[in-house]
Scaffold this motif. Sequence first.
Motif, PDB file in Angstrom:
ATOM      1  N   VAL A 122     -23.974  16.371  -4.733  1.00 47.13           N
ATOM      2  CA  VAL A 122     -23.717  16.350  -6.198  1.00 47.13           C
ATOM      3  C   VAL A 122     -24.949  15.293  -6.593  1.00 47.13           C
ATOM      4  N   ALA A 123     -25.619  15.865  -7.460  1.00 47.99           N
ATOM      5  CA  ALA A 123     -26.705  14.886  -8.310  1.00 47.99           C
ATOM      6  C   ALA A 123     -26.463  15.178  -9.591  1.00 47.99           C
ATOM      7  N   PHE A 124     -25.699  15.993  -9.995  1.00 50.34           N
ATOM      8  CA  PHE A 124     -25.278  16.306 -11.692  1.00 50.34           C
ATOM      9  C   PHE A 124     -23.995  16.660 -11.857  1.00 50.34           C
ATOM     10  N   ILE A 125     -23.531  16.748 -13.104  1.00 52.36           N
ATOM     11  CA  ILE A 125     -22.308  17.111 -13.214  1.00 52.36           C
ATOM     12  C   ILE A 125     -22.385  17.992 -14.732  1.00 52.36           C
ATOM     13  N   PRO A 126     -21.723  19.226 -14.607  1.00 54.10           N
ATOM     14  CA  PRO A 126     -20.686  19.571 -13.770  1.00 54.10           C
ATOM     15  C   PRO A 126     -21.419  20.276 -12.405  1.00 54.10           C
ATOM     16  N   ALA A 144     -11.548  27.586   2.792  1.00 51.30           N
ATOM     17  CA  ALA A 144     -10.598  26.989   3.846  1.00 51.30           C
ATOM     18  C   ALA A 144     -10.132  27.745   5.106  1.00 51.30           C
ATOM     19  N   LEU A 145     -10.114  28.844   4.948  1.00 53.59           N
ATOM     20  CA  LEU A 145      -9.727  29.850   6.162  1.00 53.59           C
ATOM     21  C   LEU A 145     -10.533  30.297   6.829  1.00 53.59           C
ATOM     22  N   ASP A 146     -12.120  30.116   6.748  1.00 53.89           N
ATOM     23  CA  ASP A 146     -13.067  30.865   7.278  1.00 53.89           C
ATOM     24  C   ASP A 146     -13.328  30.269   8.729  1.00 53.89           C
ATOM     25  N   PRO A 147     -13.229  30.914   9.953  1.00 54.78           N
ATOM     26  CA  PRO A 147     -13.411  30.562  11.178  1.00 54.78           C
ATOM     27  C   PRO A 147     -14.752  29.345  11.382  1.00 54.78           C
ATOM     28  N   ALA A 148     -15.426  29.276  10.461  1.00 52.20           N
ATOM     29  CA  ALA A 148     -16.552  28.441  10.564  1.00 52.20           C
ATOM     30  C   ALA A 148     -16.243  27.055  10.225  1.00 52.20           C
ATOM     31  N   GLY A 149     -15.250  26.926   9.625  1.00 54.90           N
ATOM     32  CA  GLY A 149     -14.506  25.562   9.246  1.00 54.90           C
ATOM     33  C   GLY A 149     -14.289  25.428   7.705  1.00 54.90           C
ATOM     34  N   PRO A 150     -13.428  24.583   7.456  1.00 52.47           N
ATOM     35  CA  PRO A 150     -13.178  24.281   5.943  1.00 52.47           C
ATOM     36  C   PRO A 150     -14.321  23.865   4.809  1.00 52.47           C
ATOM     37  N   ALA A 151     -15.441  23.325   5.776  1.00 59.69           N
ATOM     38  CA  ALA A 151     -16.405  22.940   4.883  1.00 59.69           C
ATOM     39  C   ALA A 151     -17.538  24.131   4.448  1.00 59.69           C
ATOM     40  N   LYS A 152     -17.238  25.075   4.701  1.00 60.20           N
ATOM     41  CA  LYS A 152     -18.529  26.275   4.274  1.00 60.20           C
ATOM     42  C   LYS A 152     -18.297  26.418   2.857  1.00 60.20           C
ATOM     43  N   VAL A 153     -19.532  26.427   2.322  1.00 58.13           N
ATOM     44  CA  VAL A 153     -19.572  26.580   0.838  1.00 58.13           C
ATOM     45  C   VAL A 153     -20.175  27.628   0.646  1.00 58.13           C
ATOM     46  N   LEU A 154     -19.051  28.424  -0.211  1.00 60.26           N
ATOM     47  CA  LEU A 154     -19.395  29.885  -0.610  1.00 60.26           C
ATOM     48  C   LEU A 154     -19.967  30.151  -1.713  1.00 60.26           C
ATOM     49  N   GLY A 155     -20.012  29.043  -2.727  1.00 59.94           N
ATOM     50  CA  GLY A 155     -20.734  29.489  -4.033  1.00 59.94           C
ATOM     51  C   GLY A 155     -21.008  27.905  -4.464  1.00 59.94           C
ATOM     52  N   ASN A 156     -22.014  27.840  -5.147  1.00 56.00           N
ATOM     53  CA  ASN A 156     -22.721  26.576  -5.646  1.00 56.00           C
ATOM     54  C   ASN A 156     -23.640  27.086  -6.651  1.00 56.00           C
ATOM     55  N   ASP A 157     -23.253  26.768  -7.806  1.00 53.49           N
ATOM     56  CA  ASP A 157     -24.025  27.338  -9.253  1.00 53.49           C
ATOM     57  C   ASP A 157     -24.610  26.048 -10.030  1.00 53.49           C
ATOM     58  N   PRO A 158     -25.549  25.686  -9.549  1.00 55.22           N
ATOM     59  CA  PRO A 158     -26.284  24.478 -10.273  1.00 55.22           C
ATOM     60  C   PRO A 158     -26.394  24.768 -11.642  1.00 55.22           C
ATOM     61  N   SER A 159     -26.567  25.818 -12.054  1.00 57.81           N
ATOM     62  CA  SER A 159     -26.890  26.226 -13.465  1.00 57.81           C
ATOM     63  C   SER A 159     -25.669  26.081 -14.388  1.00 57.81           C
ATOM     64  N   MET A 160     -24.492  26.305 -13.554  1.00 56.55           N
ATOM     65  CA  MET A 160     -23.093  26.389 -14.357  1.00 56.55           C
ATOM     66  C   MET A 160     -23.049  27.631 -15.036  1.00 56.55           C
ATOM     67  N   GLY A 161     -23.851  28.667 -14.636  1.00 58.82           N
ATOM     68  CA  GLY A 161     -23.660  29.848 -15.716  1.00 58.82           C
ATOM     69  C   GLY A 161     -22.181  30.121 -16.042  1.00 58.82           C
ATOM     70  N   ASP A 162     -21.972  31.462 -15.329  1.00 55.91           N
ATOM     71  CA  ASP A 162     -20.453  31.930 -15.442  1.00 55.91           C
ATOM     72  C   ASP A 162     -19.617  31.417 -14.342  1.00 55.91           C
ATOM     73  N   ALA A 163     -18.311  31.409 -14.763  1.00 57.53           N
ATOM     74  CA  ALA A 163     -17.315  30.817 -13.704  1.00 57.53           C
ATOM     75  C   ALA A 163     -17.147  31.993 -12.882  1.00 57.53           C
ATOM     76  N   PRO A 164     -16.959  31.609 -11.418  1.00 53.54           N
ATOM     77  CA  PRO A 164     -16.900  32.845 -10.708  1.00 53.54           C
ATOM     78  C   PRO A 164     -15.599  33.407 -10.628  1.00 53.54           C
ATOM     79  N   THR A 165     -15.263  34.775 -10.459  1.00 55.30           N
ATOM     80  CA  THR A 165     -14.229  35.506 -10.429  1.00 55.30           C
ATOM     81  C   THR A 165     -13.799  35.986  -9.074  1.00 55.30           C
ATOM     82  N   ASP A 166     -14.711  35.853  -8.184  1.00 52.04           N
ATOM     83  CA  ASP A 166     -14.350  36.255  -6.759  1.00 52.04           C
ATOM     84  C   ASP A 166     -15.227  35.226  -5.859  1.00 52.04           C
ATOM     85  N   ASN A 167     -14.820  35.422  -4.343  1.00 54.01           N
ATOM     86  CA  ASN A 167     -15.502  34.596  -3.525  1.00 54.01           C
ATOM     87  C   ASN A 167     -16.859  35.049  -3.228  1.00 54.01           C
ATOM     88  N   ARG A 168     -17.873  34.380  -3.215  1.00 55.52           N
ATOM     89  CA  ARG A 168     -19.379  34.950  -2.964  1.00 55.52           C
ATOM     90  C   ARG A 168     -19.767  34.502  -1.746  1.00 55.52           C
TER      91      ARG A 168
END
Length: 105
Positions: free
Chosen positions: A70-74, A81-105
Amino acid sequence: GCPGCRSFTPRLIASYNQRKAQGQPFEVVLVTGDIDERHMRTYMKDYQMPWLAVPFGDKHIQILQKKFAVAFIPKFVEIDALDPAGPAKVLGNDPSMGDAPTDNR
């Protein structure tokens, strides 16, 4: 909240409420970047945020900010958290903060 936060938060609340109404199993947790607890509480109250928050000043805030670069906000990070790869798998990370996600990416 910052101008970007004030723009993004209403969209996130709408997405949150929609997903909860659909029974989707997820949760939002605010990890604040506010300068003090009063600002954090005012921001949460003004927007009537329906989700959890890491307490202001908690040591985990810095750990999470570092873990997710995190170098900026928001900044929005979606974690499966249920992914077999572990609870720290990042699915979405939108630095432009365009549209709020409506589903897992």
